[in-house]
Design a protein around this motif. Structure first.
Motif, PDB file in Angstrom:
ATOM      1  N   HIS A   1       0.813  -1.224   0.000  1.00  0.00           N
ATOM      2  CA  HIS A   1       0.000   0.000   0.000  1.00  0.00           C
ATOM      3  C   HIS A   1       0.845   1.272   0.000  1.00  0.00           C
ATOM      4  N   ASP A   2       2.145   1.144   0.029  1.00  0.00           N
ATOM      5  CA  ASP A   2       2.988   2.321   0.239  1.00  0.00           C
ATOM      6  C   ASP A   2       3.117   3.224  -0.978  1.00  0.00           C
ATOM      7  N   ASP A   3       2.675   2.770  -2.140  1.00  0.00           N
ATOM      8  CA  ASP A   3       2.700   3.641  -3.319  1.00  0.00           C
ATOM      9  C   ASP A   3       1.285   4.091  -3.715  1.00  0.00           C
ATOM     10  N   GLU A   4       0.359   4.047  -2.771  1.00  0.00           N
ATOM     11  CA  GLU A   4      -1.021   4.436  -3.045  1.00  0.00           C
ATOM     12  C   GLU A   4      -1.371   5.803  -2.484  1.00  0.00           C
ATOM     13  N   HIS A   5      -0.364   6.507  -1.967  1.00  0.00           N
ATOM     14  CA  HIS A   5      -0.642   7.779  -1.295  1.00  0.00           C
ATOM     15  C   HIS A   5       0.180   8.900  -1.917  1.00  0.00           C
TER      16      HIS A   5
ATOM     17  N   LYS B   1       9.909   7.456  -5.292  1.00  0.00           N
ATOM     18  CA  LYS B   1      10.029   8.714  -4.556  1.00  0.00           C
ATOM     19  C   LYS B   1       9.981   8.476  -3.051  1.00  0.00           C
ATOM     20  N   LEU B   2       9.163   7.517  -2.624  1.00  0.00           N
ATOM     21  CA  LEU B   2       9.100   7.209  -1.196  1.00  0.00           C
ATOM     22  C   LEU B   2      10.433   6.670  -0.703  1.00  0.00           C
ATOM     23  N   ALA B   3      11.027   5.731  -1.440  1.00  0.00           N
ATOM     24  CA  ALA B   3      12.324   5.187  -1.042  1.00  0.00           C
ATOM     25  C   ALA B   3      13.372   6.289  -1.004  1.00  0.00           C
ATOM     26  N   GLN B   4      13.367   7.171  -1.998  1.00  0.00           N
ATOM     27  CA  GLN B   4      14.322   8.278  -2.022  1.00  0.00           C
ATOM     28  C   GLN B   4      14.122   9.201  -0.826  1.00  0.00           C
ATOM     29  N   TYR B   5      12.881   9.431  -0.456  1.00  0.00           N
ATOM     30  CA  TYR B   5      12.586  10.298   0.691  1.00  0.00           C
ATOM     31  C   TYR B   5      13.079   9.679   2.000  1.00  0.00           C
ATOM     32  N   LEU B   6      12.845   8.377   2.145  1.00  0.00           N
ATOM     33  CA  LEU B   6      13.197   7.712   3.400  1.00  0.00           C
ATOM     34  C   LEU B   6      14.704   7.627   3.610  1.00  0.00           C
ATOM     35  N   VAL B   7      15.458   7.311   2.550  1.00  0.00           N
ATOM     36  CA  VAL B   7      16.896   7.106   2.731  1.00  0.00           C
ATOM     37  C   VAL B   7      17.626   8.398   3.100  1.00  0.00           C
TER      38      VAL B   7
ATOM     39  N   ILE C   1      16.749  -4.162  -9.549  1.00  0.00           N
ATOM     40  CA  ILE C   1      16.504  -5.597  -9.736  1.00  0.00           C
ATOM     41  C   ILE C   1      15.052  -5.959  -9.474  1.00  0.00           C
ATOM     42  N   GLY C   2      14.208  -4.963  -9.225  1.00  0.00           N
ATOM     43  CA  GLY C   2      12.803  -5.211  -8.895  1.00  0.00           C
ATOM     44  C   GLY C   2      12.440  -4.492  -7.614  1.00  0.00           C
ATOM     45  N   GLY C   3      11.517  -3.514  -7.715  1.00  0.00           N
ATOM     46  CA  GLY C   3      11.122  -2.770  -6.538  1.00  0.00           C
ATOM     47  C   GLY C   3      12.208  -1.823  -6.067  1.00  0.00           C
ATOM     48  N   TYR C   4      11.997  -1.276  -4.876  1.00  0.00           N
ATOM     49  CA  TYR C   4      12.947  -0.329  -4.287  1.00  0.00           C
ATOM     50  C   TYR C   4      13.167  -0.700  -2.822  1.00  0.00           C
ATOM     51  N   GLY C   5      14.432  -0.694  -2.419  1.00  0.00           N
ATOM     52  CA  GLY C   5      14.763  -1.058  -1.057  1.00  0.00           C
ATOM     53  C   GLY C   5      15.254  -2.480  -0.944  1.00  0.00           C
ATOM     54  N   ASN C   6      16.065  -2.916  -1.909  1.00  0.00           N
ATOM     55  CA  ASN C   6      16.751  -4.205  -1.817  1.00  0.00           C
ATOM     56  C   ASN C   6      18.188  -3.927  -1.391  1.00  0.00           C
ATOM     57  N   TYR C   7      18.534  -4.279  -0.171  1.00  0.00           N
ATOM     58  CA  TYR C   7      19.852  -3.935   0.351  1.00  0.00           C
ATOM     59  C   TYR C   7      20.211  -4.854   1.511  1.00  0.00           C
ATOM     60  N   ILE C   8      21.452  -4.741   1.945  1.00  0.00           N
ATOM     61  CA  ILE C   8      21.977  -5.591   3.017  1.00  0.00           C
ATOM     62  C   ILE C   8      22.465  -4.711   4.157  1.00  0.00           C
ATOM     63  N   VAL C   9      22.087  -5.068   5.369  1.00  0.00           N
ATOM     64  CA  VAL C   9      22.558  -4.385   6.568  1.00  0.00           C
ATOM     65  C   VAL C   9      23.595  -5.268   7.247  1.00  0.00           C
TER      66      VAL C   9
ATOM     67  N   TYR D   1      19.187   8.953  10.634  1.00  0.00           N
ATOM     68  CA  TYR D   1      19.296   7.637  11.266  1.00  0.00           C
ATOM     69  C   TYR D   1      18.762   6.495  10.400  1.00  0.00           C
ATOM     70  N   CYS D   2      18.338   6.795   9.168  1.00  0.00           N
ATOM     71  CA  CYS D   2      17.910   5.720   8.271  1.00  0.00           C
ATOM     72  C   CYS D   2      19.145   5.049   7.685  1.00  0.00           C
ATOM     73  N   ILE D   3      19.224   3.724   7.792  1.00  0.00           N
ATOM     74  CA  ILE D   3      20.330   2.978   7.201  1.00  0.00           C
ATOM     75  C   ILE D   3      19.873   2.222   5.957  1.00  0.00           C
ATOM     76  N   GLY D   4      18.614   2.424   5.564  1.00  0.00           N
ATOM     77  CA  GLY D   4      18.093   1.779   4.375  1.00  0.00           C
ATOM     78  C   GLY D   4      18.700   2.360   3.109  1.00  0.00           C
ATOM     79  N   GLU D   5      18.565   1.637   2.016  1.00  0.00           N
ATOM     80  CA  GLU D   5      19.087   2.054   0.723  1.00  0.00           C
ATOM     81  C   GLU D   5      18.036   1.802  -0.354  1.00  0.00           C
TER      82      GLU D   5
END
Length: 316
Positions: free
Chosen positions: A104-108, A114-120, A133-141, A124-128
């Motif tokens: 549901h995160d791309d319904e607003h 753009k949401l992934a770009q905003y969050l990263v 390769i499909g979708g946004y937010g595929n990364y390793i912590v 304190y966000c360590i997401g990428e």
């Protein structure tokens, strides 16, 4: 003059980039070898639902996690301030946090990208955003032992809830994502002396193999409740098989189904839900504590809004 000005701009831009990377918190086990994660599943926050934020805040104060992972479906709102209010819970407490996107995160207010770009870009966000390769937010912590440069534990965060162009349905893992996971897993294995580096995985939608857990509660040693039928992705493209063959991921955590909070074992891998933060009689969060001493292991439990701690278990 123009050349000097351009050089100055480039230096400033480069410094800003380096500073942004430097501000990304590094994650380390405590002196006693523990690392605590709080999973926040499906908050669906919007104005008027402040009680949900209060409950999450109380959980953070009680559990004091080293990392928070939001596993999708963040808000039911087009207001950016509602999105900010949710993640400010970590930012105000200086807690590193990561995310996986929900269906549901791309319904607003934002597209998925753009949401992934905003969050990263948030503190304190360590997401990428991750590779294409499909979708946004595929990364390793990576999590390290104290005073060590090489990681000793990994978190694979993946987007399995997006809608590819030309398809009406959401929710599967692409072959590109699986190939990316296999390749990175192999790299870490080689760096670790040809021994798989212990790992867990987070994404939004449960894998098909979750249904075996709930339909074989005795064999899977199922702990927790199934309050609704699992809502699976439209294709099973083999991510569980990849986890099993690579032998590093030994626990998987998802959200999506608000009335399910169970955990069970299938072929040696734990398949677990978080605890819904929006729709259940007593909402709550899943806590996951990793240990770096001895064989790879973890302990997990549910922290409820009424303060109770339930369904504690150790893996493997």
């Amino acid at each position: 003059m123009k050349r000097t000005k351009l050089l100055t701009i480039c230096l400033i831009a480069g410094f800003t980039c380096i500073l942004a990377k430097a501000q990304k918190p590094s994650l380390t086990f405590s002196e006693n070898g523990a690392f605590r994660i709080a999973q926040i599943a499906d908050p669906h926050y919007s104005a008027g639902k402040e009680q949900r934020l209060k409950i999450i805040a109380e959980m953070l104060e009680t559990e004091k996690p080293d990392l928070v992972v939001y596993t999708g479906d963040f808000v039911n709102s087009n207001e950016v301030k509602d999105l900010d209010a949710l993640f400010d819970l970590c930012i105000q407490r200086k807690i590193p946090w990561a995310f996986t996107l929900g269906n549901h995160d791309d319904e607003h207010a934002f597209t998925r990208e753009k949401l992934a770009q905003y969050l990263v870009e948030k503190p304190y966000c360590i997401g990428e955003i991750g590779p294409d390769i499909g979708g946004y937010g595929n990364y390793i912590v990576e999590i390290r032992k104290q005073n060590e440069e090489k990681p000793s534990f990994l978190l694979y965060c993946m987007d399995n809830a997006y809608q590819p162009a030309g398809f009406e349905a959401k929710g599967w893992v692409t072959y590109e994502q699986i190939g990316w996971y296999r390749a990175r897993s192999a790299e870490y294995t080689v760096q670790n002396g040809n021994k798989p580096l212990p790992a867990i995985a987070f994404f939004h939608i449960p894998l098909d193999e979750y249904t075996w857990v709930s339909s074989h509660p005795k064999e899977s040693k199922m702990l927790g409740d199934k309050g609704e039928q699992e809502c699976l992705g439209v294709l099973n493209s083999g991510l569980f098989q990849a986890f099993w063959e690579c032998k590093d991921v030994f626990a998987v955590f998802c959200g999506h189904d608000h009335l399910n909070d169970y955990l069970g074992i299938y072929h040696g891998i734990a398949l677990a839900y978080g605890r819904s933060s929006c729709q259940i009689e007593v909402i709550g969060s899943r806590i996951i504590e990793l240990y770096s001493n001895g064989k790879p292991r973890l302990k997990t439990w549910l922290r409820l809004a009424n303060g109770r701690k339930i369904n504690e278990t150790s893996l493997p």
